[in-house]
Write a protein that holds these residues in place. Structure first.
Motif, mmCIF file in Angstrom:
data_model
loop_
_atom_site.group_PDB
_atom_site.id
_atom_site.type_symbol
_atom_site.label_atom_id
_atom_site.label_comp_id
_atom_site.label_asym_id
_atom_site.label_seq_id
_atom_site.Cartn_x
_atom_site.Cartn_y
_atom_site.Cartn_z
ATOM 1 N N ARG A 91 13.607 1.895 -5.355
ATOM 2 C CA ARG A 91 14.025 2.704 -4.213
ATOM 3 C C ARG A 91 12.889 2.875 -3.213
ATOM 4 O O ARG A 91 13.120 2.927 -1.994
ATOM 5 N N ALA A 92 11.649 2.963 -3.717
ATOM 6 C CA ALA A 92 10.499 3.073 -2.817
ATOM 7 C C ALA A 92 10.331 1.794 -2.002
ATOM 8 O O ALA A 92 10.049 1.834 -0.796
ATOM 9 N N GLU A 93 10.493 0.653 -2.656
ATOM 10 C CA GLU A 93 10.405 -0.624 -1.944
ATOM 11 C C GLU A 93 11.442 -0.688 -0.824
ATOM 12 O O GLU A 93 11.145 -1.106 0.298
ATOM 13 N N ARG A 94 12.663 -0.271 -1.140
ATOM 14 C CA ARG A 94 13.715 -0.314 -0.128
ATOM 15 C C ARG A 94 13.404 0.648 1.014
ATOM 16 O O ARG A 94 13.593 0.327 2.192
ATOM 17 N N SER A 144 10.701 12.098 2.252
ATOM 18 C CA SER A 144 11.427 13.293 1.812
ATOM 19 C C SER A 144 12.653 12.928 0.998
ATOM 20 O O SER A 144 12.952 13.554 -0.031
ATOM 21 N N GLU A 145 13.377 11.913 1.442
ATOM 22 C CA GLU A 145 14.576 11.499 0.716
ATOM 23 C C GLU A 145 14.230 11.005 -0.683
ATOM 24 O O GLU A 145 14.912 11.316 -1.667
ATOM 25 N N LEU A 146 13.137 10.246 -0.773
ATOM 26 C CA LEU A 146 12.708 9.752 -2.082
ATOM 27 C C LEU A 146 12.318 10.893 -3.013
ATOM 28 O O LEU A 146 12.760 10.968 -4.173
ATOM 29 N N LEU A 147 11.487 11.804 -2.511
ATOM 30 C CA LEU A 147 11.013 12.890 -3.355
ATOM 31 C C LEU A 147 12.109 13.910 -3.649
ATOM 32 O O LEU A 147 12.132 14.514 -4.729
ATOM 33 N N ASP A 148 13.016 14.108 -2.695
ATOM 34 C CA ASP A 148 14.132 15.019 -2.950
ATOM 35 C C ASP A 148 14.991 14.514 -4.104
ATOM 36 O O ASP A 148 15.478 15.300 -4.927
ATOM 37 N N GLY A 173 0.809 -1.218 0.000
ATOM 38 C CA GLY A 173 0.000 0.000 0.000
ATOM 39 C C GLY A 173 0.842 1.267 0.000
ATOM 40 O O GLY A 173 0.553 2.232 -0.728
ATOM 41 N N LEU A 174 1.887 1.276 0.804
ATOM 42 C CA LEU A 174 2.771 2.442 0.865
ATOM 43 C C LEU A 174 3.512 2.645 -0.456
ATOM 44 O O LEU A 174 3.649 3.774 -0.947
ATOM 45 N N GLU A 175 4.012 1.555 -1.027
ATOM 46 C CA GLU A 175 4.736 1.653 -2.300
ATOM 47 C C GLU A 175 3.841 2.228 -3.391
ATOM 48 O O GLU A 175 4.274 3.086 -4.180
ATOM 49 N N THR A 176 2.594 1.775 -3.437
ATOM 50 C CA THR A 176 1.657 2.288 -4.437
ATOM 51 C C THR A 176 1.404 3.772 -4.227
ATOM 52 O O THR A 176 1.380 4.559 -5.187
ATOM 53 N N LEU A 177 1.217 4.170 -2.962
ATOM 54 C CA LEU A 177 0.992 5.576 -2.643
ATOM 55 C C LEU A 177 2.182 6.436 -3.086
ATOM 56 O O LEU A 177 2.011 7.504 -3.681
ATOM 57 N N LEU A 178 3.389 5.962 -2.803
ATOM 58 C CA LEU A 178 4.600 6.704 -3.166
ATOM 59 C C LEU A 178 4.740 6.812 -4.682
ATOM 60 O O LEU A 178 5.040 7.891 -5.215
ATOM 61 N N LEU A 179 4.538 5.724 -5.387
ATOM 62 C CA LEU A 179 4.713 5.722 -6.840
ATOM 63 C C LEU A 179 3.685 6.627 -7.518
ATOM 64 O O LEU A 179 4.027 7.398 -8.423
ATOM 65 N N GLU A 180 2.423 6.525 -7.082
ATOM 66 C CA GLU A 180 1.388 7.354 -7.691
ATOM 67 C C GLU A 180 1.702 8.835 -7.535
ATOM 68 O O GLU A 180 1.550 9.626 -8.475
#
Length: 587
Positions: free
Chosen positions: A437-440, A533-537, A390-397
């Motif tokens: 990277r989101a999965e990790r 934040s690290e992912l989006l940065d 669920g979190l991975e999907t939220l991040l990717l979208e």
């Protein structure tokens, strides 16, 4: 400026310092973004730096050097033949075939050779003593027939079909003390020569016009019309010489009387140090004045660059800030407690009687929780996997949406379009490795939550309650609490999801106590925010790195204006010397 020797005096030194600073400011400023009018200012910037390096600074340091007369003009005007004729023998090769690519030729008196070394005027051109086709070389030809104090340079055609020739011609004319502009009865009204002459008039450059290859019957008509054109364009005081059409020897030389008037005029300037210096100062002062004026237009362009860069940066930053906000809201308002996550959580904690107990028998809640939980390690793991998905999907979208918004905002601007076209990747989509990277990041966050629970329960591991749920089960409960922090779920799932989150919180409180659970939830939330934040940065950096690579300085415009002001301060300083005079000094 009062300059009377080859070394700059007090005012000359101040002006030299100001011009060196101006050159540095011009070299430093960058105009990479595609904004309206930028091409013109990019060209102006190049021309100004070239003129400072090729002419203004070297000439200011060597004010007593011979007067450099650059012979320029249109294709087929007879420039090389004129130079040969003025010297008295063949020193430069007329272009029989067009376009002609060769090095420019500078003819000087042997005693003046020291003034034309590599470190003097036009320092970028290699000095050679032979005929060459290399446009990056300057052929030096000593000739006793050229008087001391005078040098004559044969430049390429200003309207050559070869861009390199045109660029070199403009560079050489910008380095001239005196322009000897050659045209013909057939070409005198062409637009390109007049563009150059307009620039000469704008900066008060010393100019003389040669109407070459003119049939006898056309001399009066053409010369009268040309004189009117010169007067209407601010060049009424520029000498106008007529070279009548006549035979040319095998060596490419006209009869001496054909160029006698021009040669006599040049020799008189060379012999008269005062007149020669007046010509040099007229052109030098005009060049400095024009450089100062043109600097402000480049400064305005630099300011537009900084503003365009700021807008592009803000647009990209806003797109990813919005993504960060949406992820924070969705991961705290219960949105994630739906579908698979909710189903797996219900399997782990059970429903029915336990949830009714939460509503009716609060006093006995902790004991009932201990007895009611049906969870097993395998069920806890299934909740963990559902949370991860669920979190991975939220991040990717949201990463995809942010990339689309940022790209759309950049595409609305010409400057952004050019950057996107040269980016080397599709910035309108999330990075190719974003999912990995989101999965990790999600797994790392889950591991962090596990460690928080393990550390917090270090002294409780032997209790029946702790052992009943285990570290995995309690960490799952903490994740559920984090996801329902604001209780924003609505609709049919609201009661179930909200109740399940409350159950998770009460379960943790039964083990750790109220305050500890609040602290754990805050730490887990902060850690999740950090990972997001690290992912989006990293995604945002794809845009911002492009802007950073442009090296646009926010204060570049002000540095240019300050450099121009310093030049003007010296120009208008009291006792800086008399005005350099006007074109009438050439007569």
């Amino acid at each position: 400026m009062t300059l009377a020797s080859s070394e700059p005096g007090m005012d000359g030194t101040r002006m030299l310092t100001a011009l060196v600073r101006l050159r540095g400011a011009l070299q430093k400023v960058r105009l990479p973004l595609a904004v309206p009018g930028v091409d013109e200012q990019r060209q102006a910037q190049i021309e100004m730096v070239d003129q400072l390096e090729d002419y203004v600074i070297p000439r200011l340091m060597t004010i007593d050097a011979p007067m450099l007369t650059v012979v320029g003009g249109s294709t087929g005007a007879g420039k090389s033949t004129l130079v040969n004729s003025l010297v008295g023998h063949k020193v430069t090769q007329p272009g029989l075939l067009r376009p002609t690519t060769r090095s420019p030729v500078l003819v000087h008196h042997p005693e003046d050779a020291k003034w034309f070394g590599q470190d003097r005027l036009l320092p970028d051109l290699e000095r050679v003593a032979r005929t060459t086709s290399d446009p990056g070389a300057l052929q030096l030809v000593p000739a006793d027939s050229v008087p001391e104090g005078l040098a004559i340079l044969d430049a390429p055609d200003i309207d050559s079909v070869e861009e390199q020739n045109r660029t070199l011609a403009a560079q050489l004319l910008a380095a001239a003390d005196l322009w000897l502009f050659v045209t013909s009865a057939a070409r005198y009204a062409d637009q390109v020569p007049w563009d150059f002459l307009r620039k000469a008039a704008d900066r008060s450059a010393a100019v003389a016009i040669v109407l070459d290859r003119t049939p006898e019957e056309a001399v009066e008509t053409v010369s009268t019309h040309l004189a009117r054109m010169l007067a209407s364009r601010g060049l009424k005081d520029s000498p106008l010489f007529i070279v009548r059409e006549g035979p040319v020897s095998e060596d490419g030389v006209l009869p001496p009387d054909s160029v006698a008037e021009i040669r006599s005029w040049l020799e008189s300037l060379a012999a008269d140090a005062v007149a020669r210096t007046a010509v040099v100062r007229q052109t030098l002062d005009g060049a400095i004045r024009t450089l100062s004026l043109r600097t402000h237009a480049v400064a305005d362009a630099a300011e537009e660059q900084a503003e365009a860069e700021r807008r592009l940066r803000e647009d990209a930053t806003r797109a990813y800030d919005e993504a960060s906000k949406r992820i924070a809201e969705a991961s705290a308002d219960g949105t994630l407690l739906r579908g698979e996550v909710l189903a797996r959580w219900q399997e782990f904690v059970g429903t029915g009687e336990l949830l009714r107990s939460l509503e009716t028998r609060i006093g006995l809640i902790r004991d009932r929780i201990v007895n009611a939980i049906k969870g097993r390690p395998a069920q806890a793991e299934r909740v963990t996997v559902a949370v991860e998905s669920g979190l991975e999907t939220l991040l990717l979208e949201n990463a995809e949406a942010a990339a689309e918004r940022a790209e759309a905002s950049w595409q609305s601007l010409a400057s952004g379009q050019a950057l996107l076209a040269d980016a080397g990747e599709d910035l309108g989509r999330a990075s190719r490795d974003f999912r990995r990277r989101a999965e990790r990041a999600v797994r790392d966050w889950q591991q962090g939550v596990l460690e928080m629970v393990r550390t917090e329960g270090a002294d409780k591991r032997t209790s029946a309650r702790f052992m009943a749920y285990g570290v995995n089960g309690l960490s799952v409960a903490l994740m559920i609490v984090v996801f329902a922090h604001t209780g924003g779920v609505t609709g049919a799932e609201a009661g179930i999801a909200g109740g399940s989150a409350v159950l998770g919180q009460k379960l943790l409180e039964a083990i750790f106590g109220d305050q500890a659970v609040r602290t754990l939830a805050e730490r887990a939330r902060a850690d999740l925010d950090r990972h997001v934040s690290e992912l989006l940065d990293a995604e945002r950096a794809r845009y911002l790195d492009l802007l950073d690579s442009l090296q646009i300085e926010a204060n570049g415009a002000e540095q240019l204006r300050e450099a121009a002001r310093r030049v003007d301060d010296v120009r208008f300083a009291p006792h800086a010397g008399p005005d350099s005079g006007g074109p009438d000094q050439l007569g």
